[in-house]
Design an enzyme around this catalytic site. Structure first.
Site, PDB file in Angstrom:
ATOM      1  N   ASN A 413      42.086  40.148  39.261  1.00 35.28           N
ATOM      2  CA  ASN A 413      42.285  38.708  38.910  1.00 35.28           C
ATOM      3  C   ASN A 413      41.945  37.826  39.950  1.00 35.28           C
ATOM      4  OD1 ASN A 413      43.564  36.584  37.137  1.00 35.28           O
ATOM      5  ND2 ASN A 413      44.693  36.208  38.959  1.00 35.28           N
ATOM      6  N   GLU A 414      40.854  37.131  39.825  1.00 35.44           N
ATOM      7  CA  GLU A 414      40.325  35.962  40.443  1.00 35.44           C
ATOM      8  C   GLU A 414      39.959  36.077  41.896  1.00 35.44           C
ATOM      9  OE1 GLU A 414      42.366  32.353  37.857  1.00 35.44           O
ATOM     10  OE2 GLU A 414      43.067  32.678  39.715  1.00 35.44           O
ATOM     11  N   ASN A 415      39.934  37.319  42.426  1.00 39.55           N
ATOM     12  CA  ASN A 415      39.435  37.699  43.692  1.00 39.55           C
ATOM     13  C   ASN A 415      38.037  37.585  43.874  1.00 39.55           C
ATOM     14  OD1 ASN A 415      42.134  38.292  44.068  1.00 39.55           O
ATOM     15  ND2 ASN A 415      41.763  40.516  44.297  1.00 39.55           N
ATOM     16  N   SER A 459      38.285  39.612  36.803  1.00 41.64           N
ATOM     17  CA  SER A 459      38.372  38.383  35.734  1.00 41.64           C
ATOM     18  C   SER A 459      38.642  37.236  36.634  1.00 41.64           C
ATOM     19  CB  SER A 459      39.517  38.670  35.001  1.00 41.64           C
ATOM     20  OG  SER A 459      39.470  37.723  33.956  1.00 41.64           O
TER      21      SER A 459
END
Length: 824
Positions: A413-415, A459
């Protein structure tokens, strides 16, 4: 035959200056201390702040159990201590002898303890080292890695949000959080059973890969059965492949697309004498799934049918996982399904969800995307983390691969976005940050163990490492400038391919606030309210959103109603816009369905399980058949939209005049006749038209409106309504704050019975009429919210409640609200 004995009784926990506190297993230290009356409820007021010491304390769990002489393992037997989940840094001893150690909350462990067991009393101890002590030591050893919060969650394989989030408290847990027990087996056990289920050309196929763990070298016969078919293999080694084919199986479909038939798959291992050694059973479903990325998009395809994702993001439903029962999950899933949701994205800062979670998704047809557990941080790739992460990935892919509801694995997530845009690179200065996990290790594990499912590196992710990870013109994107810096009208400037996160905050229901916060009086900035707002500048962002659209609140009751209303409008505005863009846009996953405690957040269902007005708006916006008025210029829509080009804080005027969009997510054509009128606040019809069209299955039809409908004489007193088969959508030419709403005039009748029916008849227009019966009793829930009613019309609210409700209170403020009464 394998035998299993749970070890859930007789535990105590000790730590700091506390000794021999009764402990519940599965459970955690916080709930044990709470049950023993040693701490105050961390969810109430500011109690969380008093409990930081728990996460920095070492905790010892201990129990004593008896073994009868006949229960001890014999020469050909083996007895394992099976720990399905330990949180997190643990060392285990049995009768004073070391058994093993663990450093990962997200996987199970098994230890051979046969030689350590003795007749009579046996003492099992599990010592948990402070998660902080471990994580901070690893951070010092490996070097700082940036993350979204000043906590070391990226240096330990533990649920990241235990360390706090912008919707969650800092409650760093420890304990035996999953079942624990002794398993005795002989000859061999089924160590791995890995079904790969496919269907093509009317034939279902199960490729079943089995790995044995052995205590002796006797031949073992493995028999598998499904849907009346069977296959068998006798093996001298440790691995076997069995293939079963099923002619014309009933397909498993997402909800709204068909039924969810499930088939029992049974695998039995037997000895040469025919004695049963071990058994494995699951329910499987026959379906195909892939992600179509042609044209730089991201389209989920199930059984060769494109599915528009109407999704919600899922976080752990409680900070303390042992409190999330199957019944609680079922209630939350029913809330999702009743809101016309077809997809749950399990967010990467929580957990790999439970078997109950996935069983319910299988049964209800809710698609699931599971993130691997990396969120909003740079993660070290050095040992011991690399090996732990591979073991964790293998454990959970094997555990979940049989579930038809699981349709995609996502790397983080968002990395990828964070590495690009959040000033990580100067801080890292060449240190590892997780790229090898997302682009190499995780796709390799999925390809090996679960090749029938797609893997997506992150994502958001735009389809290739060389492209900005959060470019809305490609792949999946997250839209957070709207909440963080901009007005929700900015959603209309985006033309994304697939939105995996977007959302807007609002407070929880009033009954949840009053249960969890004792401030007197309640105020947006009272101490408890401030503590239960975890987002940076969250209250300022709420105020900015209100100021752009709604009248200024006069008191807390106004503030509560208007911030909840603004949240509902913001998210429904986004959903309707994204759905209107199909086939350019193929999915929207709003942030978020649920909360883990009582808090002001982006959730549609608050921490007590109560629906906020957002839930009702989401239900309408995600309806199978949607009618919406959307700005259009008539020019073709191209993918893309803002990354940074719009001035922060700006209210973005919709680009173009309103057009009618009819979205059909049903499986049958929708032939409709739309009545569209322009009216004034008195309800007078100033212009009208009837538009006839047909929207095919999975299609959106966009129709221009005649000029006299979209040209107001007075923007502050006129609006457009479009109606199809009782579905209404509204277009106001001015913001509510700039409209001279008449003083609300209405009558109310209340009928009591098994359900309470409240009928409001309007003498004036009533803007966003909402009933809040939970103010009278926490169990009271209405069937609708934020209904705009024209003069002369009536609307009926049906309330379910465990108690009788005061009819007079149901008829007035603050239980019955509309925008008009804020300004009058």
């Amino acid at each position: 035959m394998t035998s299993y004995r749970s070890l859930h009784e007789g535990w105590t926990v000790s730590g700091g200056d506390l000794s021999d506190i009764p402990a519940t297993v599965p459970g955690c230290v916080h709930t044990d201390l709470l049950a023993a009356g040693r701490i105050d409820d961390p969810y109430l007021d500011e109690n969380e702040n008093k409990l930081a010491w728990i996460g920095r304390t070492d905790w010892d769990y201990a129990t004593t159990f008896s073994f009868a002489p006949g229960a001890l393992p014999l020469g050909g037997d083996r007895t394992d201590l099976v720990c399905e989940g330990l949180d997190t840094i643990a060392s285990i001893t049995l009768n004073g002898s070391p058994v093993g150690s663990t450093a990962n909350m997200h996987r199970g462990y098994r230890f051979d303890v046969g030689s350590l067991l003795r007749e009579g009393a046996n003492t099992l101890e599990i010592k948990f080292t402070s998660a902080y002590a471990y994580a901070e030591a690893e951070q010092r050893r490996l070097g700082h890695r940036p993350n979204a919060y000043d906590e070391p969650f990226n240096f330990i394989r533990k649920q990241a949000c235990n360390f706090g989030w912008d919707w969650g408290p800092i409650l760093v847990t420890a304990g035996i959080w999953q079942p624990i027990g002794l398993e005795t087996w002989t000859v061999a056990r089924l160590a791995e059973v890995r079904p790969q289920v496919t269907v093509a050309d009317g034939t279902g196929r199960v490729e079943l890969r089995v790995r044995l763990e052995r205590a002796s070298d006797e031949p073992v016969t493995i028999t598998a059965t499904v849907a009346g078919r069977s296959a068998q293999a006798t093996v001298d080694g440790t691995e076997a492949l069995l293939i079963l084919t099923v002619d014309d199986p009933s397909l498993w479909w997402p909800r709204g697309y068909g039924d969810q038939p499930l088939y029992d798959l049974d695998v039995v291992a037997t000895s040469p004498s025919g004695a049963e050694l071990d058994r494995w059973s699951r329910r499987i479903g026959f379906r195909s799934v892939r992600v179509d990325t042609s044209g730089d998009g991201y389209t989920l395809i199930v059984n060769d049918v494109p599915v528009f994702v109407r999704g919600v993001n899922w976080i752990p439903d409680d900070v303390f996982d042992n409190r999330v029962t199957r019944d609680r999950l079922a209630a939350r899933f029913r809330q999702a399904a009743d809101a016309n949701v077809n997809y749950l994205r399990v967010w990467g800062g929580g957990r790999y969800e439970s078997g109950d979670f996935y069983d319910l998704a299988d049964e209800m047809g809710l698609l699931v995307g599971q993130d691997f557990l990396f969120a909003c941080a740079a993660y070290p790739e050095e040992e011991p983390f690399r090996s732990e992460i591979e073991a964790e990935a293998r454990h959970n892919v094997l555990r979940l691969a049989s579930h038809p509801s699981l349709v995609v694995w996502t790397g983080n997530n968002e990395n990828l976005w964070g590495h690009e845009d959040w000033d990580w690179k100067p801080v890292l200065n060449g240190l590892s940050w997780g790229a090898a996990y997302y682009y190499e290790l995780l796709p390799r594990v999925v390809a090996e163990l679960d090749p029938t499912r797609p893997y997506w590196p992150g994502s958001p992710y735009s389809g290739t490492p060389g492209r900005h990870a959060n470019d809305p013109a490609y792949g999946t994107s997250h839209i957070w400038d709207v909440w963080n810096t901009d007005d929700y009208t900015k959603y209309a400037a985006y033309r994304p391919r697939f939105v995996a996160e977007f959302g807007f905050q609002g407070p929880p229901t009033y009954s949840t606030l009053r249960r969890s916060i004792s401030d007197d009086p309640l105020a947006p900035d009272s101490p408890g309210m401030r503590h239960h707002q975890k987002a940076g500048d969250g209250d300022l962002k709420l105020a900015r959103g209100l100021a752009n659209h709604l009248p200024q609140p006069r008191d807390f009751d106004d503030w509560h109603y208007l911030t909840q209303l603004n949240q509902a409008r913001a998210v429904s505005f986004g959903i309707e816009h994204f759905r209107s863009l199909r086939p350019l846009c193929t999915g929207a996953i709003m942030w978020q369905l649920n909360d883990c405690w009582p808090v002001t957040s982006w959730a549609a269902v608050d921490g007590d399980g109560h629906k906020k007005p957002l839930w009702y708006a989401m239900r309408d916006a995600y309806a199978d058949r949607l009618v919406t008025l959307q700005p259009r210029t008539g020019a073709p829509l191209e993918p893309g939209g803002p990354l940074t080009e719009i001035e922060p804080g700006a209210v973005v005027p919709p680009a173009g005049d309103p057009w009618l969009v009819a979205v059909n997510d049903s499986r049958t054509p929708w032939a409709f006749s739309a009545t569209v009128t322009r009216r004034n606040l008195a309800g007078d019809v100033l212009a009208s038209a009837v538009l006839d069209a047909t929207a095919g299955p999975s299609e959106a039809v966009t129709l221009p409106l005649p000029a006299d409908l979209i040209t107001p004489g007075d923007r502050a007193t006129e609006f457009v309504i479009a109606e199809i088969e009782g579905r209404r959508t509204w277009w106001f030419f001015a913001a509510d704050k700039d409209i001279a709403w008449p003083a609300p005039d209405y009558t109310v009748s209340v009928e009591s019975g098994r359900s309470t029916r409240v009928t409001v008849t309007a003498a004036t227009i009533l803007r966003s009429l909402t009933l809040f019966p939970d103010r009278l009793h926490p169990t009271a829930e209405a069937d609708r919210a934020a209904v705009t009613v024209l003069p002369g019309e009536s609307v009926t609210f049906t309330i379910d409640s465990d108690v009788d409700l005061d009819p007079a209170a149901l008829s007035r403020r603050p239980v019955l609200r509309c925008v008009n009464d804020v300004v009058h």
